[in-house]
Scaffold this motif. Structure first.
Motif, PDB file in Angstrom:
ATOM      1  N   TYR A 195       0.796  -1.227   0.000  1.00  0.00           N
ATOM      2  CA  TYR A 195       0.000   0.000   0.000  1.00  0.00           C
ATOM      3  C   TYR A 195       0.836   1.288   0.000  1.00  0.00           C
ATOM      4  CZ  TYR A 195      -3.644  -3.325   1.345  1.00  0.00           C
ATOM      5  OH  TYR A 195      -4.507  -4.386   1.367  1.00  0.00           O
ATOM      6  N   ARG A 196       2.142   1.178   0.075  1.00  0.00           N
ATOM      7  CA  ARG A 196       2.968   2.359   0.321  1.00  0.00           C
ATOM      8  C   ARG A 196       2.884   3.410  -0.777  1.00  0.00           C
ATOM      9  NH1 ARG A 196       8.491   2.595  -1.412  1.00  0.00           N
ATOM     10  NH2 ARG A 196       8.878   1.204  -3.168  1.00  0.00           N
ATOM     11  N   ASN A 197       2.524   3.001  -2.008  1.00  0.00           N
ATOM     12  CA  ASN A 197       2.461   3.952  -3.111  1.00  0.00           C
ATOM     13  C   ASN A 197       1.062   4.482  -3.384  1.00  0.00           C
ATOM     14  OD1 ASN A 197       5.145   4.352  -4.109  1.00  0.00           O
ATOM     15  ND2 ASN A 197       5.147   2.211  -4.767  1.00  0.00           N
ATOM     16  N   LEU A 198       0.101   4.137  -2.542  1.00  0.00           N
ATOM     17  CA  LEU A 198      -1.289   4.551  -2.776  1.00  0.00           C
ATOM     18  C   LEU A 198      -1.657   5.664  -1.790  1.00  0.00           C
ATOM     19  CD1 LEU A 198      -2.855   0.992  -3.199  1.00  0.00           C
ATOM     20  CD2 LEU A 198      -1.970   2.524  -4.976  1.00  0.00           C
ATOM     21  N   GLY A 235      -1.494  17.140  -3.387  1.00  0.00           N
ATOM     22  CA  GLY A 235      -0.352  16.965  -2.494  1.00  0.00           C
ATOM     23  C   GLY A 235       0.021  18.243  -1.774  1.00  0.00           C
ATOM     24  N   MET A 236       0.069  19.343  -2.508  1.00  0.00           N
ATOM     25  CA  MET A 236       0.453  20.608  -1.886  1.00  0.00           C
ATOM     26  C   MET A 236      -0.612  21.083  -0.897  1.00  0.00           C
ATOM     27  SD  MET A 236       3.437  21.050  -2.988  1.00  0.00           S
ATOM     28  CE  MET A 236       3.724  22.656  -2.244  1.00  0.00           C
ATOM     29  N   ARG A 237      -1.869  20.811  -1.186  1.00  0.00           N
ATOM     30  CA  ARG A 237      -2.936  21.205  -0.257  1.00  0.00           C
ATOM     31  C   ARG A 237      -2.900  20.342   1.009  1.00  0.00           C
ATOM     32  NH1 ARG A 237      -8.030  23.042  -4.154  1.00  0.00           N
ATOM     33  NH2 ARG A 237      -6.724  24.106  -5.696  1.00  0.00           N
ATOM     34  N   GLN A 238      -2.574  19.070   0.845  1.00  0.00           N
ATOM     35  CA  GLN A 238      -2.406  18.218   2.023  1.00  0.00           C
ATOM     36  C   GLN A 238      -1.266  18.743   2.886  1.00  0.00           C
ATOM     37  OE1 GLN A 238      -0.935  14.218   1.364  1.00  0.00           O
ATOM     38  NE2 GLN A 238      -1.508  13.542   3.430  1.00  0.00           N
ATOM     39  N   LEU A 239      -0.153  19.104   2.241  1.00  0.00           N
ATOM     40  CA  LEU A 239       0.999  19.634   2.972  1.00  0.00           C
ATOM     41  C   LEU A 239       0.634  20.909   3.721  1.00  0.00           C
ATOM     42  CD1 LEU A 239       4.095  19.684   3.571  1.00  0.00           C
ATOM     43  CD2 LEU A 239       4.342  21.030   1.474  1.00  0.00           C
ATOM     44  N   ASN A 240      -0.025  21.832   3.040  1.00  0.00           N
ATOM     45  CA  ASN A 240      -0.356  23.119   3.658  1.00  0.00           C
ATOM     46  C   ASN A 240      -1.312  22.965   4.833  1.00  0.00           C
ATOM     47  OD1 ASN A 240       1.252  24.543   1.852  1.00  0.00           O
ATOM     48  ND2 ASN A 240      -0.404  24.817   0.380  1.00  0.00           N
ATOM     49  N   GLY A 269       0.815  19.489   7.205  1.00  0.00           N
ATOM     50  CA  GLY A 269       2.252  19.331   7.436  1.00  0.00           C
ATOM     51  C   GLY A 269       2.767  17.969   7.010  1.00  0.00           C
ATOM     52  N   LEU A 270       1.924  17.232   6.297  1.00  0.00           N
ATOM     53  CA  LEU A 270       2.299  15.899   5.826  1.00  0.00           C
ATOM     54  C   LEU A 270       2.028  15.800   4.329  1.00  0.00           C
ATOM     55  CD1 LEU A 270       0.513  13.940   8.677  1.00  0.00           C
ATOM     56  CD2 LEU A 270       2.991  14.161   8.433  1.00  0.00           C
ATOM     57  N   MET A 271       2.734  14.910   3.660  1.00  0.00           N
ATOM     58  CA  MET A 271       2.420  14.572   2.285  1.00  0.00           C
ATOM     59  C   MET A 271       2.902  13.158   2.033  1.00  0.00           C
ATOM     60  SD  MET A 271       3.554  16.178  -1.414  1.00  0.00           S
ATOM     61  CE  MET A 271       3.533  17.879  -0.890  1.00  0.00           C
ATOM     62  N   HIS A 272       2.070  12.392   1.352  1.00  0.00           N
ATOM     63  CA  HIS A 272       2.423  11.016   1.019  1.00  0.00           C
ATOM     64  C   HIS A 272       3.723  11.001   0.215  1.00  0.00           C
ATOM     65  CE1 HIS A 272       2.161   7.074  -0.932  1.00  0.00           C
ATOM     66  NE2 HIS A 272       1.386   6.728   0.078  1.00  0.00           N
ATOM     67  N   ASN A 273       4.592  10.012   0.487  1.00  0.00           N
ATOM     68  CA  ASN A 273       5.927  10.023  -0.102  1.00  0.00           C
ATOM     69  C   ASN A 273       5.896   9.950  -1.629  1.00  0.00           C
ATOM     70  OD1 ASN A 273       8.828  10.068   0.369  1.00  0.00           O
ATOM     71  ND2 ASN A 273       8.822   8.034  -0.534  1.00  0.00           N
ATOM     72  N   ARG A 274       5.021   9.142  -2.201  1.00  0.00           N
ATOM     73  CA  ARG A 274       4.910   9.069  -3.662  1.00  0.00           C
ATOM     74  C   ARG A 274       4.552  10.438  -4.231  1.00  0.00           C
ATOM     75  NH1 ARG A 274       6.488   6.960  -8.285  1.00  0.00           N
ATOM     76  NH2 ARG A 274       6.851   5.097  -7.028  1.00  0.00           N
ATOM     77  N   VAL A 275       3.653  11.140  -3.546  1.00  0.00           N
ATOM     78  CA  VAL A 275       3.220  12.455  -4.027  1.00  0.00           C
ATOM     79  C   VAL A 275       4.328  13.492  -3.822  1.00  0.00           C
ATOM     80  CG1 VAL A 275       1.379  14.181  -3.927  1.00  0.00           C
ATOM     81  CG2 VAL A 275       0.852  11.789  -3.492  1.00  0.00           C
ATOM     82  N   ARG A 276       5.141  13.322  -2.781  1.00  0.00           N
ATOM     83  CA  ARG A 276       6.300  14.222  -2.607  1.00  0.00           C
ATOM     84  C   ARG A 276       7.204  14.149  -3.834  1.00  0.00           C
ATOM     85  NH1 ARG A 276       8.346  14.113   3.774  1.00  0.00           N
ATOM     86  NH2 ARG A 276       6.315  13.673   4.684  1.00  0.00           N
ATOM     87  N   MET A 277       7.452  12.939  -4.326  1.00  0.00           N
ATOM     88  CA  MET A 277       8.299  12.771  -5.505  1.00  0.00           C
ATOM     89  C   MET A 277       7.691  13.475  -6.716  1.00  0.00           C
ATOM     90  SD  MET A 277       9.079   8.729  -4.911  1.00  0.00           S
ATOM     91  CE  MET A 277       9.645   8.438  -6.563  1.00  0.00           C
ATOM     92  N   ILE A 278       6.368  13.364  -6.869  1.00  0.00           N
ATOM     93  CA  ILE A 278       5.692  13.939  -8.032  1.00  0.00           C
ATOM     94  C   ILE A 278       5.678  15.464  -7.945  1.00  0.00           C
ATOM     95  CG2 ILE A 278       3.459  14.092  -9.210  1.00  0.00           C
ATOM     96  CD1 ILE A 278       3.027  11.112  -8.189  1.00  0.00           C
ATOM     97  N   THR A 279       5.347  16.014  -6.775  1.00  0.00           N
ATOM     98  CA  THR A 279       5.297  17.469  -6.636  1.00  0.00           C
ATOM     99  C   THR A 279       6.686  18.091  -6.791  1.00  0.00           C
ATOM    100  OG1 THR A 279       5.467  17.297  -4.224  1.00  0.00           O
ATOM    101  CG2 THR A 279       3.263  17.463  -5.147  1.00  0.00           C
ATOM    102  N   ALA A 280       7.696  17.424  -6.239  1.00  0.00           N
ATOM    103  CA  ALA A 280       9.063  17.945  -6.340  1.00  0.00           C
ATOM    104  C   ALA A 280       9.552  17.896  -7.788  1.00  0.00           C
ATOM    105  CB  ALA A 280       9.993  17.145  -5.430  1.00  0.00           C
TER     106      ALA A 280
END
Length: 433
Positions: free
Chosen positions: A218-221, A312-317, A320-331
Motif C-alpha cells: 500500500y505504500r504507493n497509494l 499533495g500541496m494542499r495536504q501539505l499546507n 504538514g504531511l504529504m504522502h511520499n509518492r506524491v512528494r516525488m511527483i510534486t518535487a
C-alpha cells in the motif's frame, strides 16, 4: 554547597526507553539531571509562530516530565542560547559530566564542538553516543575507505554488516533510580517561547505487525492509510531506530529499506556538507532555472491545474504531511515542469513538513531534481496524469484534498509535453555542455 550531578542533554531523542546517552549517564557515578534547551539560534529563525514542530517538542517534553516526576525528578527545560544555558547549569550545579547523543547536521556539529570546548575549560567531560542511527559517519564505507554515493551497494553493505549487538536495546528505563532527586521544574509555555498553540492533532504512529507487513502493498497509494507515520516520531526521537529496525527485520524488507535510505542521506550530509547549499553533482549548479515567482506561488498553493500535484500541496499546507509518492511527483513537477530551483522547493518543504529533516529533505529534493547522489536521471520526467492513473485511479486522494473537484477546475500552468521538451533542453545545456 552545589549538588554534584551529571547532565543528560536531550535533543533529537525525546524518550526514556532505549536512549543511549541516558543509559550511559544513569550507569555513571553521579545522579543525572535531564536537560532540554529550546535553542534561540534555531527558534528565532522560525517565522510561523504556530509551528507544529515546536508544539510537538513541547508536548513530548511534557510527557517526559510526567515520567520523571513519577521518579521524584524532572527535566530542566531552558530557553535561550546553548552557551548561556550551560553557563547557567554549571553555575547552579557541580556538573561532573555532560552526556548527549550524536547529531550529524552542520549546525549541530559546530554547536557541539563549541560546547565541548567550553566544558573542557571547566574540566567537564562531554560524552556523546550513537543513538539516532544504526550505522553512522564512516561505519558503512567502500573497501577503499570512501563513502558510498549510490544507495543499492550501501544498503547491501549495511545489511551485511548488521549484527545483533547493533540493534540491542539499551534498558535506560531500568536505571531511573539514579536520576537527580528534585522538585519538578516548570517547562516554559509555548507563549514563553514566543509561539502559540498549534491546535493540531498529530498523526498517530502505527508500527503494528499488520501495518508493517502490508507496507509494500500500500505504500504507493496516497488514498490508503498504509504507512507507519513513523517519520515524525523518528525526527524527534520519541521512538527508537533500533526498535524499528528489529520490527522491519521481522516483518518487511521494503520498510527496512526506507529506514536505510534515512541513514544513507544522513551519511551523505555528514561527508558532503556542501549539499546544504549546492548540488551534490556540482555541474547541476549550471542549470539555468526559470524561477518564475508567480508559478512558484501557484505550486505552493496547490493551484497548478495538475490535480495530483495540487492535492499533495494542499495536504501539505493543511496537515504538514504529504504522502511520499506524491512528494516525488510534486518535487519533480517544480524542478522539471516549471524549471524552478530545487532549493526553493526544499525551503518550502522545510517550512511546512512536520517530519522535516535536513538530510532527508535535501537528499530527496536533489533526487527529484537529478542533482543528487543516486538521483533520478535528468531525463526522467514524471507525467502527473500517468502517475494519477497508476496510483490514484479512482481520484480518491485528489477528491479528498480538492473539494468539488472537476476535470477543468483550473487551467494547467503549463502543458506537459511542452514542459518536458523544455526541461530536456535546459538540463542538457546545463549538464552536458
Amino acid at each position: 554547597m552545589k549538588k554534584e550531578i551529571s547532565i543528560c542533554w536531550f535533543r533529537r531523542d525525546l524518550r526514556i526507553n532505549d536512549q543511549s546517552a541516558l543509559f550511559h549517564a544513569l550507569k555513571g557515578d553521579f545522579p543525572v539531571l535531564p536537560v532540554f534547551i529550546f535553542d534561540t539560534e534555531i527558534l528565532d529563525k522560525l517565522q510561523d509562530k504556530k509551528d507544529r514542530r515546536v508544539a510537538f517538542i513541547h508536548s513530548s517534553l511534557s510527557q517526559l516530565q510526567a515520567e520523571f516526576i513519577n521518579r521524584g525528578s524532572g527535566i530542566y527545560v531552558i530557553y535561550g542560547s546553548v552557551e548561556d544555558a550551560f553557563d547557567k547549569l554549571t553555575t547552579e550545579f557541580a556538573v561532573k559530566a555532560v552526556y548527549t547523543n550524536h547529531d550529524y547536521e552542520p549546525y549541530a556539529i559546530k554547536r557541539d564542538s563549541s560546547v565541548e570546548k567550553m566544558l573542557s575549560q571547566k574540566n567537564i567531560p562531554f560524552r556523546t553516543f550513537k543513538d539516532q542511527v544504526v550505522f553512522e559517519k564512516s561505519e558503512i564505507i567502500k573497501s577503499d575507505g570512501t563513502p558510498y554515493t549510490v544507495f543499492t551497494p550501501y544498503s547491501r553493505k549495511w545489511k551485511g554488516s548488521l549484527k545483533e549487538e547493533d540493534i540491542q536495546l539499551l534498558p535506560s528505563e531500568n536505571h531511573l533510580f539514579n536520576l537527580f532527586k528534585t522538585k519538578s521544574f516548570t517547562i516554559p509555555s509555548l507563549n514563553d517561547l514566543g509561539f502559540e498553540d498549534a491546535d493540531f492533532h498529530f498523526p498517530e504512529i502505527n508500527i503494528s505487525e499488520k501495518r508493517i507487513s502490508e507496507y509494500h502493498e500500500y505504500r504507493n497509494l496516497p488514498s490508503v492509510e498504509g504507512t507507519s507515520m513513523a517519520s515524525v516520531y523518528l525526527r524527534f526521537g520519541t521512538v527508537s531506530i533500533r526498535q524499528l529496525v528489529k520490527s522491519a527485520l521481522k516483518w518487511n524488507e521494503q520498510w527496512l529499506n526506507e529506514l536505510i535510505w534515512r541513514e544513507f542521506f544522513m551519511m551523505i550530509l555528514y561527508h558532503f556538507p556542501y549539499v546544504v547549499n549546492g548540488s551534490f553533482k556540482k555541474k547541476y549548479d549550471q542549470i539555468k532555472w526559470r524561477n518564475n515567482e508567480d508559478e512558484f506561488r501557484k505550486w505552493c498553493r496547490g493551484e497548478t491545474g495538475y490535480p495530483l500535484v495540487d492535492a499533495g500541496m494542499r495536504q501539505l499546507n493543511e496537515t504538514g504531511l504529504m504522502h511520499n509518492r506524491v512528494r516525488m511527483i510534486t518535487a519533480g513537477f517544480l524542478c522539471k515542469h516549471l524549471l524552478i530551483d530545487w532549493r526553493w522547493g526544499e525551503a518550502y518543504f522545510a517550512h511546512k513538513l512536520l517530519d522535516y529533516d535536513l538530510s532527508a529533505n535535501n537528499g530527496n529534493w536533489q533526487w527529484a531534481a537529478g542533482s543528487g547522489c543516486d538521483a533520478a536521471p535528468y531525463f526522467r520526467i514524471f507525467n502527473p496524469s500517468a502517475q494519477t492513473l497508476k496510483f490514484d485511479p479512482k481520484l480518491s486522494y485528489i477528491r479528498k484534498w480538492i473539494p468539488g473537484f472537476r476535470a477543468d477546475y483550473l487551467i494547467p500552468v503549463v502543458d506537459h509535453e511542452f514542459a518536458r521538451k523544455r526541461a530536456l533542453e535546459v538540463y542538457k545545456q546545463g549538464v552536458l555542455e
